[in-house]
Design a protein around this motif. Structure first.
Motif, mmCIF file in Angstrom:
data_model
loop_
_atom_site.group_PDB
_atom_site.id
_atom_site.type_symbol
_atom_site.label_atom_id
_atom_site.label_comp_id
_atom_site.label_asym_id
_atom_site.label_seq_id
_atom_site.Cartn_x
_atom_site.Cartn_y
_atom_site.Cartn_z
ATOM 1 N N ASP A 23 0.842 -1.208 0.000
ATOM 2 C CA ASP A 23 0.000 0.000 0.000
ATOM 3 C C ASP A 23 0.871 1.249 0.000
ATOM 4 N N LYS A 24 0.249 2.369 -0.383
ATOM 5 C CA LYS A 24 0.975 3.650 -0.345
ATOM 6 C C LYS A 24 1.283 4.088 1.082
ATOM 7 N N PHE A 25 0.309 3.822 2.003
ATOM 8 C CA PHE A 25 0.477 4.319 3.368
ATOM 9 C C PHE A 25 1.714 3.700 4.021
ATOM 10 N N GLY A 26 2.567 4.544 4.547
ATOM 11 C CA GLY A 26 3.750 4.070 5.259
ATOM 12 C C GLY A 26 5.021 4.114 4.438
ATOM 13 N N ILE A 27 4.903 4.234 3.130
ATOM 14 C CA ILE A 27 6.118 4.248 2.307
ATOM 15 C C ILE A 27 6.905 5.526 2.618
ATOM 16 N N PRO A 28 8.207 5.418 2.858
ATOM 17 C CA PRO A 28 9.000 6.627 3.094
ATOM 18 C C PRO A 28 8.819 7.611 1.939
ATOM 19 N N ARG A 29 8.982 8.901 2.249
ATOM 20 C CA ARG A 29 8.621 9.911 1.253
ATOM 21 C C ARG A 29 9.721 10.183 0.240
ATOM 22 N N GLN A 30 10.879 9.589 0.432
ATOM 23 C CA GLN A 30 11.913 9.633 -0.606
ATOM 24 C C GLN A 30 12.692 8.321 -0.568
ATOM 25 N N PRO A 31 13.407 8.001 -1.644
ATOM 26 C CA PRO A 31 14.178 6.758 -1.638
ATOM 27 C C PRO A 31 15.356 6.847 -0.653
ATOM 28 N N GLY A 32 15.839 5.692 -0.226
ATOM 29 C CA GLY A 32 17.040 5.635 0.602
ATOM 30 C C GLY A 32 16.762 5.802 2.092
ATOM 31 N N PHE A 66 9.056 6.768 -13.260
ATOM 32 C CA PHE A 66 7.879 5.896 -13.139
ATOM 33 C C PHE A 66 6.610 6.742 -13.094
ATOM 34 N N VAL A 67 5.486 6.056 -13.106
ATOM 35 C CA VAL A 67 4.187 6.750 -13.024
ATOM 36 C C VAL A 67 3.595 6.526 -11.634
ATOM 37 N N PHE A 68 3.158 7.611 -10.999
ATOM 38 C CA PHE A 68 2.395 7.506 -9.744
ATOM 39 C C PHE A 68 1.007 7.002 -10.127
ATOM 40 N N HIS A 69 0.939 5.719 -10.444
ATOM 41 C CA HIS A 69 -0.303 5.210 -11.032
ATOM 42 C C HIS A 69 -1.453 5.180 -10.028
ATOM 43 N N GLN A 70 -1.137 5.239 -8.729
ATOM 44 C CA GLN A 70 -2.221 5.238 -7.735
ATOM 45 C C GLN A 70 -2.645 6.645 -7.344
ATOM 46 N N SER A 71 -2.106 7.657 -8.005
ATOM 47 C CA SER A 71 -2.533 9.030 -7.726
ATOM 48 C C SER A 71 -3.577 9.428 -8.760
ATOM 49 N N PRO A 72 -4.482 10.327 -8.372
ATOM 50 C CA PRO A 72 -5.483 10.765 -9.346
ATOM 51 C C PRO A 72 -4.830 11.569 -10.459
ATOM 52 N N SER A 97 5.474 16.217 -4.898
ATOM 53 C CA SER A 97 4.137 15.657 -4.727
ATOM 54 C C SER A 97 3.813 14.611 -5.794
ATOM 55 N N THR A 98 3.015 13.639 -5.383
ATOM 56 C CA THR A 98 2.560 12.618 -6.336
ATOM 57 C C THR A 98 1.385 13.133 -7.171
ATOM 58 N N HIS A 99 0.766 14.235 -6.750
ATOM 59 C CA HIS A 99 -0.363 14.820 -7.485
ATOM 60 C C HIS A 99 0.176 15.880 -8.419
ATOM 61 N N LEU A 106 10.414 10.195 -9.894
ATOM 62 C CA LEU A 106 11.848 10.005 -10.136
ATOM 63 C C LEU A 106 12.498 9.553 -8.830
ATOM 64 N N SER A 107 13.103 8.387 -8.824
ATOM 65 C CA SER A 107 13.735 7.882 -7.601
ATOM 66 C C SER A 107 15.113 7.330 -7.897
ATOM 67 N N LEU A 108 16.026 7.648 -6.986
ATOM 68 C CA LEU A 108 17.382 7.106 -7.054
ATOM 69 C C LEU A 108 17.433 5.889 -6.135
ATOM 70 N N ASP A 128 11.166 3.778 -2.886
ATOM 71 C CA ASP A 128 10.006 4.375 -2.195
ATOM 72 C C ASP A 128 8.740 4.145 -3.019
ATOM 73 N N LEU A 129 8.591 2.936 -3.575
ATOM 74 C CA LEU A 129 7.535 2.679 -4.562
ATOM 75 C C LEU A 129 6.589 1.578 -4.121
ATOM 76 N N VAL A 130 5.311 1.796 -4.385
ATOM 77 C CA VAL A 130 4.310 0.793 -4.060
ATOM 78 C C VAL A 130 4.418 -0.353 -5.072
ATOM 79 N N GLY A 132 3.632 -2.804 -7.878
ATOM 80 C CA GLY A 132 2.801 -2.615 -9.066
ATOM 81 C C GLY A 132 3.104 -1.329 -9.823
ATOM 82 N N THR A 133 3.998 -0.495 -9.279
ATOM 83 C CA THR A 133 4.307 0.777 -9.945
ATOM 84 C C THR A 133 4.902 0.518 -11.333
ATOM 85 N N PRO A 134 4.336 1.146 -12.367
ATOM 86 C CA PRO A 134 4.907 1.003 -13.712
ATOM 87 C C PRO A 134 6.135 1.898 -13.894
HETATM 88 N N1 SAM Z 1 11.121 9.880 -5.104
HETATM 89 C C1 SAM Z 1 9.924 10.080 -5.882
HETATM 90 C C2 SAM Z 1 9.890 11.450 -6.539
HETATM 91 O O1 SAM Z 1 10.406 12.395 -5.949
HETATM 92 O O2 SAM Z 1 9.337 11.568 -7.626
HETATM 93 C C3 SAM Z 1 8.677 9.864 -5.049
HETATM 94 C C4 SAM Z 1 8.368 10.945 -4.049
HETATM 95 S S1 SAM Z 1 6.727 10.783 -3.461
HETATM 96 C C5 SAM Z 1 6.612 12.120 -2.310
HETATM 97 C C6 SAM Z 1 6.873 9.368 -2.427
HETATM 98 C C7 SAM Z 1 5.529 8.781 -2.073
HETATM 99 O O3 SAM Z 1 4.893 8.341 -3.260
HETATM 100 C C8 SAM Z 1 5.617 7.550 -1.218
HETATM 101 O O4 SAM Z 1 5.637 7.927 0.143
HETATM 102 C C9 SAM Z 1 4.352 6.770 -1.591
HETATM 103 O O5 SAM Z 1 3.320 6.973 -0.656
HETATM 104 C C10 SAM Z 1 3.932 7.368 -2.923
HETATM 105 N N2 SAM Z 1 3.929 6.393 -4.003
HETATM 106 C C11 SAM Z 1 4.851 5.439 -4.265
HETATM 107 N N3 SAM Z 1 4.520 4.757 -5.373
HETATM 108 C C12 SAM Z 1 3.358 5.308 -5.838
HETATM 109 C C13 SAM Z 1 2.503 5.043 -6.945
HETATM 110 N N4 SAM Z 1 2.793 4.087 -7.824
HETATM 111 N N5 SAM Z 1 1.380 5.792 -7.099
HETATM 112 C C14 SAM Z 1 1.078 6.768 -6.209
HETATM 113 N N6 SAM Z 1 1.847 7.052 -5.140
HETATM 114 C C15 SAM Z 1 2.970 6.338 -4.952
#
Ligand code: SAM
Length: 237
Positions: A23-32, A66-72, A97-99, A106-108, A128-130, A132-134
């Motif tokens: 799930d998205k909930f709990g994933i750290p907000r940046q990689p590493g 990648f695509v934040f495919h779970q964001s609107p 923001s994912t929105h 973009l993640s390292l 930092d990816l859920v 199923g992320t494409p």
């Molecule tokens: N490092 C990336 C960037 O800067 O583009 C992601 C930053 S974003 C603030 C990180 C959050 O994206 C995570 O905490 C997680 O909740 C959310 N996330 C991860 N994979 C996702 C996905 N496939 N769709 C929507 N949200 C996602």
């Protein structure tokens, strides 16, 4: 006259993420931020030809697009970064923001292993990816060109502060019975240390939160600590 640039592009995922985060909930907000977080990037046909990754094993880190495919798909010009407490607004392009338009992320990440026995599977650390992320593209990280420790980083000048985390005896007992107990404990501690609670709920102390990691549901609660701060306790797994 030059032809007008195309006003839309078709993008095809080259691979899919399988991660410790269902799930998205709990994933750290940046990689590493959670080095114990394991993920695989499984390439899709026709990109799963081992030739596409020839030479990649010489690099320790990768950029993933990648695509934040779970964001609107809808977006707004202003967003509220959690880092600013969830109230202050900044421009969407001044945030991670994912929105956002096009929902591109973009993640390292660290590249741990490349398996080309059947298709191509890359083992990654710290993503930092859920699940199923494409993934649209991957490319090697070049530290001499892309590391800028002196750079100004606005409202996020350093890694976010962490909270102390403890585990109840019941939670410890569950981990002891698991083959992956050591790495799962590290993952739980690293993820909770980032304080996944939504900013607007942080004053509600009795509430039990749940975060899913690997195949388990981790239930945790916030308590005041001796110094007037907050600590998190895993009550149940
Ligand atoms: N490092 C990336 C960037 O800067 O583009 C992601 C930053 S974003 C603030 C990180 C959050 O994206 C995570 O905490 C997680 O909740 C959310 N996330 C991860 N994979 C996702 C996905 N496939 N769709 C929507 N949200 C996602």
């Amino acid at each position: 006259d030059r032809p007008a640039p195309p006003d839309a592009f078709d993008l095809t995922p080259v691979g899919l993420i399988e991660s410790d985060f269902p799930d998205k909930f709990g994933i750290p907000r940046q990689p590493g931020l959670a080095s114990a977080a394991r993920a695989s990037l499984v390439l899709l046909p026709p990109f799963d030809d081992p030739l596409t990754v020839r030479g990649l094993d010489a690099f320790s880190h990768l950029w993933l697009t990648f695509v934040f495919h779970q964001s609107p798909e809808r977006w707004a010009p202003l967003v509220r970064p959690p880092r600013l407490g969830g109230n202050a607004k900044v421009g969407v392009f001044a945030s991670r923001s994912t929105h956002r338009p096009n929902r591109l992320g973009l993640s390292l990440v660290e590249l741990v292993d490349i398996d080309t026995k059947r298709g191509v599977r890359l083992t990654l650390r710290g993503a930092d990816l859920v699940s199923g992320t494409p993934v649209l593209d991957l490319k090697p990280y070049l530290p001499w060109a892309e590391s800028r420790p002196e750079a100004r980083a606005g409202f996020a000048p350093e890694a976010p502060p962490t909270l102390p985390v403890s585990l109840s005896p019941a939670a410890e007992a569950v981990l002891e019975r698991r083959e992956d107990g050591v790495s799962l404990r590290a993952l739980i501690r690293q993820v909770l240390a980032q304080d996944p609670r939504p900013a607007y709920r942080r004053d509600v102390e009795e509430r039990v939160y749940g975060v899913r990691l690997r195949d388990v549901d981790v239930r945790f609660q916030a308590h005041p600590d001796a110094t007037g701060g907050t600590r998190l306790e895993v009550v149940e797994i």
